[in-house]
Design a protein around this motif. Structure first.
Motif, PDB file in Angstrom:
ATOM      1  N   ARG A 156      -4.117 -19.055  15.071  1.00  0.00           N
ATOM      2  CA  ARG A 156      -3.275 -17.865  14.890  1.00  0.00           C
ATOM      3  C   ARG A 156      -2.275 -18.058  13.762  1.00  0.00           C
ATOM      4  NH1 ARG A 156      -1.767 -17.329  21.225  1.00  0.00           N
ATOM      5  NH2 ARG A 156      -3.855 -16.935  21.990  1.00  0.00           N
ATOM      6  N   ARG A 157      -1.659 -19.246  13.721  1.00  0.00           N
ATOM      7  CA  ARG A 157      -0.665 -19.525  12.687  1.00  0.00           C
ATOM      8  C   ARG A 157      -1.322 -19.470  11.301  1.00  0.00           C
ATOM      9  NH1 ARG A 157       4.782 -21.407  13.161  1.00  0.00           N
ATOM     10  NH2 ARG A 157       4.798 -19.605  14.499  1.00  0.00           N
ATOM     11  N   LEU A 158      -2.552 -19.985  11.221  1.00  0.00           N
ATOM     12  CA  LEU A 158      -3.292 -20.005   9.955  1.00  0.00           C
ATOM     13  C   LEU A 158      -3.514 -18.572   9.463  1.00  0.00           C
ATOM     14  CD1 LEU A 158      -4.755 -22.207   8.209  1.00  0.00           C
ATOM     15  CD2 LEU A 158      -6.855 -21.489   9.301  1.00  0.00           C
ATOM     16  N   LEU A 159      -3.918 -17.717  10.370  1.00  0.00           N
ATOM     17  CA  LEU A 159      -4.170 -16.316  10.045  1.00  0.00           C
ATOM     18  C   LEU A 159      -2.897 -15.647   9.542  1.00  0.00           C
ATOM     19  CD1 LEU A 159      -6.930 -14.891  10.644  1.00  0.00           C
ATOM     20  CD2 LEU A 159      -5.746 -13.682  12.480  1.00  0.00           C
ATOM     21  N   GLU A 160      -1.798 -15.950  10.234  1.00  0.00           N
ATOM     22  CA  GLU A 160      -0.499 -15.382   9.882  1.00  0.00           C
ATOM     23  C   GLU A 160      -0.104 -15.797   8.458  1.00  0.00           C
ATOM     24  OE1 GLU A 160       2.213 -15.746  13.428  1.00  0.00           O
ATOM     25  OE2 GLU A 160       3.476 -16.608  11.875  1.00  0.00           O
ATOM     26  N   LEU A 161      -0.301 -17.088   8.161  1.00  0.00           N
ATOM     27  CA  LEU A 161       0.054 -17.609   6.839  1.00  0.00           C
ATOM     28  C   LEU A 161      -0.822 -16.973   5.772  1.00  0.00           C
ATOM     29  CD1 LEU A 161       0.495 -21.403   7.717  1.00  0.00           C
ATOM     30  CD2 LEU A 161       2.291 -19.828   7.017  1.00  0.00           C
ATOM     31  N   GLU A 162      -2.114 -16.842   6.083  1.00  0.00           N
ATOM     32  CA  GLU A 162      -3.044 -16.244   5.109  1.00  0.00           C
ATOM     33  C   GLU A 162      -2.677 -14.793   4.835  1.00  0.00           C
ATOM     34  OE1 GLU A 162      -6.919 -19.071   6.024  1.00  0.00           O
ATOM     35  OE2 GLU A 162      -6.870 -17.041   6.834  1.00  0.00           O
ATOM     36  N   GLN A 163      -2.273 -14.094   5.916  1.00  0.00           N
ATOM     37  CA  GLN A 163      -1.889 -12.689   5.735  1.00  0.00           C
ATOM     38  C   GLN A 163      -0.660 -12.567   4.849  1.00  0.00           C
ATOM     39  OE1 GLN A 163      -1.662 -11.482   9.805  1.00  0.00           O
ATOM     40  NE2 GLN A 163      -3.770 -10.765   9.873  1.00  0.00           N
ATOM     41  N   ARG A 164       0.195 -13.608   4.907  1.00  0.00           N
ATOM     42  CA  ARG A 164       1.396 -13.593   4.070  1.00  0.00           C
ATOM     43  C   ARG A 164       1.099 -14.101   2.656  1.00  0.00           C
ATOM     44  NH1 ARG A 164       5.328 -16.941   7.270  1.00  0.00           N
ATOM     45  NH2 ARG A 164       5.061 -15.909   9.242  1.00  0.00           N
ATOM     46  N   GLY A 165      -0.174 -14.410   2.423  1.00  0.00           N
ATOM     47  CA  GLY A 165      -0.576 -14.872   1.097  1.00  0.00           C
ATOM     48  C   GLY A 165      -0.223 -16.325   0.844  1.00  0.00           C
ATOM     49  N   GLN A 166       0.115 -17.071   1.928  1.00  0.00           N
ATOM     50  CA  GLN A 166       0.445 -18.479   1.751  1.00  0.00           C
ATOM     51  C   GLN A 166      -0.802 -19.313   1.948  1.00  0.00           C
ATOM     52  OE1 GLN A 166       4.381 -17.826   4.073  1.00  0.00           O
ATOM     53  NE2 GLN A 166       4.297 -20.001   3.615  1.00  0.00           N
ATOM     54  N   GLU A 167      -0.906 -20.354   1.138  1.00  0.00           N
ATOM     55  CA  GLU A 167      -2.077 -21.210   1.253  1.00  0.00           C
ATOM     56  C   GLU A 167      -1.935 -22.092   2.496  1.00  0.00           C
ATOM     57  OE1 GLU A 167      -3.835 -24.097  -1.856  1.00  0.00           O
ATOM     58  OE2 GLU A 167      -3.317 -22.183  -2.842  1.00  0.00           O
ATOM     59  N   ALA A 168      -3.015 -22.260   3.232  1.00  0.00           N
ATOM     60  CA  ALA A 168      -2.904 -23.075   4.441  1.00  0.00           C
ATOM     61  C   ALA A 168      -4.229 -23.741   4.761  1.00  0.00           C
ATOM     62  CB  ALA A 168      -2.476 -22.196   5.604  1.00  0.00           C
ATOM     63  N   ASN A 169      -4.142 -24.800   5.521  1.00  0.00           N
ATOM     64  CA  ASN A 169      -5.317 -25.572   5.870  1.00  0.00           C
ATOM     65  C   ASN A 169      -5.260 -25.865   7.370  1.00  0.00           C
ATOM     66  OD1 ASN A 169      -5.709 -28.597   6.571  1.00  0.00           O
ATOM     67  ND2 ASN A 169      -7.127 -28.291   4.872  1.00  0.00           N
ATOM     68  N   PHE A 170      -6.365 -25.613   8.080  1.00  0.00           N
ATOM     69  CA  PHE A 170      -6.367 -25.680   9.550  1.00  0.00           C
ATOM     70  C   PHE A 170      -5.863 -27.028  10.078  1.00  0.00           C
ATOM     71  CE2 PHE A 170      -8.316 -26.648  13.648  1.00  0.00           C
ATOM     72  CZ  PHE A 170      -7.881 -25.567  14.399  1.00  0.00           C
TER      73      PHE A 170
END
Ligand code: DC
Length: 225
Positions: A156-170
């Motif tokens: 869920r946190r990953l999805l949230e970060l992606e929606q904010r346009g932030q790069e993230a890795n599971f």
């Protein structure tokens, strides 16, 4: 008048803030995200280039610390530090870890206790955090401990970060979540734990709407609305 209060505690990424905000909206209560308040203290520490793990550097910053909480017309909470809107800054990755560190300092917790209790005295609140049901509002009308498996929370946190346009890795998000859980559960001062009289709600298998429904029915069992 005696105001109603709903305490929602649980680990990082359990969906507390989204659910607590939606619940508050449904009930017409004020939503208070207490993690955002700790994060604001962390921004002060960042501004002053102090070490968040060193109480001797953090405690002096509390004196005269000017923190305000405000709300948008759509009920979104905003944080102000010395008059500056820091609502975006508090969400930075670096600030998350620092907030967890400063929150382990008893003097920081004591300083924020009155601030949080005052909000609950003045309004009906849905307050989310780590120690709301155990320390801040032990007399809350409803106490819920919201949790989910770490992997579900990381997703869920990953999805949230992606929606904010932030790069993230599971893997990194999962590791961060586990580290913060550990820090929050093992600090000597007001560690994250379920209050004995809190109802456990595990949202691993529930989507947002289902979680909100479950929350609402728990609330309706306890308070007449
Ligand atoms: O909920 P959050 O991730 O925004 O919280 C940031 C940090 O603040 C978290 O790691 C623990 C701390 N915190 C706390 O100690 N007590 C609270 N009531 C809320 C947050």
């Amino acid at each position: 008048m005696n105001h109603k209060s709903i305490a929602i505690d649980g680990p990082a990424g359990a969906g507390k803030s989204t659910l607590a905000r939606k619940l508050a909206e449904k009930l017409g209560f004020l939503y208070v995200d207490t993690g955002a308040i700790y994060r604001t203290v962390a921004v002060k520490v960042l501004w002053e280039k102090a070490d968040p793990a060193d109480p001797a550097q953090v405690i002096p910053l509390l004196e005269g610390l000017e923190i305000h909480i405000g709300y948008d017309s759509d009920g979104v909470q905003r944080m102000y530090l010395e008059g500056e809107d820091v609502s975006a800054a508090i969400r930075k990755h670096k600030v998350s870890g620092m907030a967890s560190q400063v929150s382990a300092i008893p003097e920081v917790r004591a300083f924020l206790l009155d601030f949080q209790r005052k909000l609950a005295r003045e309004s009906n609140v849905v307050m989310d955090g780590r120690d709301i049901g155990t320390v801040v509002l032990p007399q809350a009308d409803v106490k819920i401990f919201l949790t989910a498996a770490p992997e579900a929370r990381a997703k869920r946190r990953l999805l949230e970060l992606e929606q904010r346009g932030q790069e993230a890795n599971f893997d990194r998000v999962l590791q961060d979540i586990k580290e913060r859980d550990w820090q929050d559960e093992h600090r000597p001062s007001a560690p994250l734990r379920r209050a004995e009289d809190a109802t456990l709600l595990d949202t691993t298998q529930l989507n947002l709407d289902q979680s909100l429904e479950a929350l609402l029915s728990l609330v309706k069992e306890k308070i007449a609305l």
